[in-house]
Design an enzyme around this catalytic site. Sequence first.
Site, PDB file in Angstrom:
ATOM      1  N   GLY A   1      38.275  40.421  49.378  1.00  0.00           N
ATOM      2  CA  GLY A   1      39.456  39.727  48.871  1.00  0.00           C
ATOM      3  C   GLY A   1      40.724  40.513  49.147  1.00  0.00           C
TER       4      GLY A   1
ATOM      5  CD  GLN B   1      37.821  36.922  39.204  1.00  0.00           C
ATOM      6  OE1 GLN B   1      36.844  36.280  38.823  1.00  0.00           O
ATOM      7  NE2 GLN B   1      37.750  38.217  39.456  1.00  0.00           N
TER       8      GLN B   1
ATOM      9  N   GLY C   1      33.404  37.301  48.576  1.00  0.00           N
ATOM     10  CA  GLY C   1      31.993  36.949  48.450  1.00  0.00           C
ATOM     11  C   GLY C   1      31.340  37.416  47.159  1.00  0.00           C
TER      12      GLY C   1
ATOM     13  CB  CYS D   1      41.338  56.133  31.186  1.00  0.00           C
ATOM     14  SG  CYS D   1      41.743  57.734  30.514  1.00  0.00           S
TER      15      CYS D   1
HETATM   16  N1  PLP Z   1      42.002  39.296  43.580  1.00  0.00           N
HETATM   17  C1  PLP Z   1      41.444  39.089  42.377  1.00  0.00           C
HETATM   18  C2  PLP Z   1      42.038  38.075  41.453  1.00  0.00           C
HETATM   19  C3  PLP Z   1      40.317  39.815  41.996  1.00  0.00           C
HETATM   20  O1  PLP Z   1      39.763  39.616  40.794  1.00  0.00           O
HETATM   21  C4  PLP Z   1      39.791  40.771  42.902  1.00  0.00           C
HETATM   22  C5  PLP Z   1      38.638  41.602  42.520  1.00  0.00           C
HETATM   23  O2  PLP Z   1      38.406  41.869  41.354  1.00  0.00           O
HETATM   24  C6  PLP Z   1      40.408  40.927  44.152  1.00  0.00           C
HETATM   25  C7  PLP Z   1      41.510  40.180  44.448  1.00  0.00           C
HETATM   26  C8  PLP Z   1      39.893  41.905  45.156  1.00  0.00           C
HETATM   27  O3  PLP Z   1      38.712  41.448  45.764  1.00  0.00           O
HETATM   28  P1  PLP Z   1      37.739  42.482  46.521  1.00  0.00           P
HETATM   29  O4  PLP Z   1      37.049  43.257  45.479  1.00  0.00           O
HETATM   30  O5  PLP Z   1      36.802  41.617  47.295  1.00  0.00           O
HETATM   31  O6  PLP Z   1      38.604  43.292  47.403  1.00  0.00           O
END
Ligand code: PLP
Length: 393
Positions: free
Chosen positions: A71, A178, A199, A324
């Site tokens: 992501g 999400q 994924g 933290c």
């Molecule tokens: N965007 C959102 C809203 C997320 O919750 C996350 C991961 O928690 C990401 C981006 C990043 O995704 P990735 O862990 O695949 O890099």
Amino acid sequence: MKTIYLDNNATTRVAPEVLEEMLPYFSQLYGNPSSMHSFGGQVGRKLREAHEKMAALLGASPDEIIFTSCGTESDNAAVRAALHSNPDKRHIVTSRVEHPAIRALCAHLATRGYRVTELPVDAEGRLDLEQYRKALTADTAVVSLMWANNETGVVFPVEQAAEIAGEKGIIFHTDAVQAVGKIPIDLGKTAINMLSLSGHKLHAPKGVGVLYVRRGTKFSPFMIGGHQEKGRRGGTENTPGIIGLGKAAELAARYMETENTVVKNLRDRLENALLARIPNSRVNGDRVNRLPNTTNISFEFVEGEGILLMMDEFGICASSGSACTSGSLQPSHVLRAMGVPFTMAHGSIRFSLSVYNTDEEIDLVVEKLPAIIETLRAMSPYWKPGEGVCARS
Ligand code: PLP
């Protein structure tokens, strides 16, 4: 001890069907999809099938799907491509509650001469579309707003926001990491230019993501290299990961109904039972426009970390809304942006469910958590035992 996994917004288990689909591509079918021979060619065909399955889940065309590594990469690629195709514009509009994949990127771009507007949210974590409209200027190159918040599950009106951006000729990107698989998405009916997903949030493995780029949206690759993904993302493909994510997309479409009925009911039962049994607790975020699997609950006058540690003794996995930083516990930027009072923000826990959770698991959390909170409050100087009210005003 059995693990009760209620942390699916952090990551999900790989679905057994996904694993089964992936396994041959590690061992027997290891060919390079770009090879001229049929051994590689059969893998290439399977990758095209993954594009089709993902496109079907999103209401897109297969050629609008680019597989990436995660992501974060998709988010970076989207925003940077939009800036690259609008070299004369220096303004980015986003929100205060984005994931670091967008927030930290925008903070970085701000040090490179870009002006960043981070839109505020209200106490329920909602965006004001009028305020958003006013933030868009002739200098705005790109808008990046998340579809659903990872901490609270609050859903932003991204379809309307994309329309507004489109009317002004501004590229609209959404981080839907999400949202995908939890709420129906039909990109063909929206003005969204780019969308990111990951994924490992929808029962595929870690290390694979998607960037959707609407046909006609100017795009320049973030990863420059070979001709893979039609020249839009260089690098030999993570073939098992992509094939797994294709299968996960197919399953997500199949389970969408379950997600919005069975999973939502489990979430609501958990939430209502905890609110009823634990005084001075509250839900953070809009309870109406919210993902069906997420609840973020604050338990006043306790620390989230303490709750997590005690839940861990029963095998219960969740997340807290504080982290933290430099040796002290800081409420998350999301809860701070919503103005959640300090004593509440510290004791916030995010429960995020999946189709693999059961009634028995929810029963166990409802049984154990009130006693955990009571034990922790008994140690707090600010809690008046027995009265259910705080000693501090
Ligand atoms: N965007 C959102 C809203 C997320 O919750 C996350 C991961 O928690 C990401 C981006 C990043 O995704 P990735 O862990 O695949 O890099």
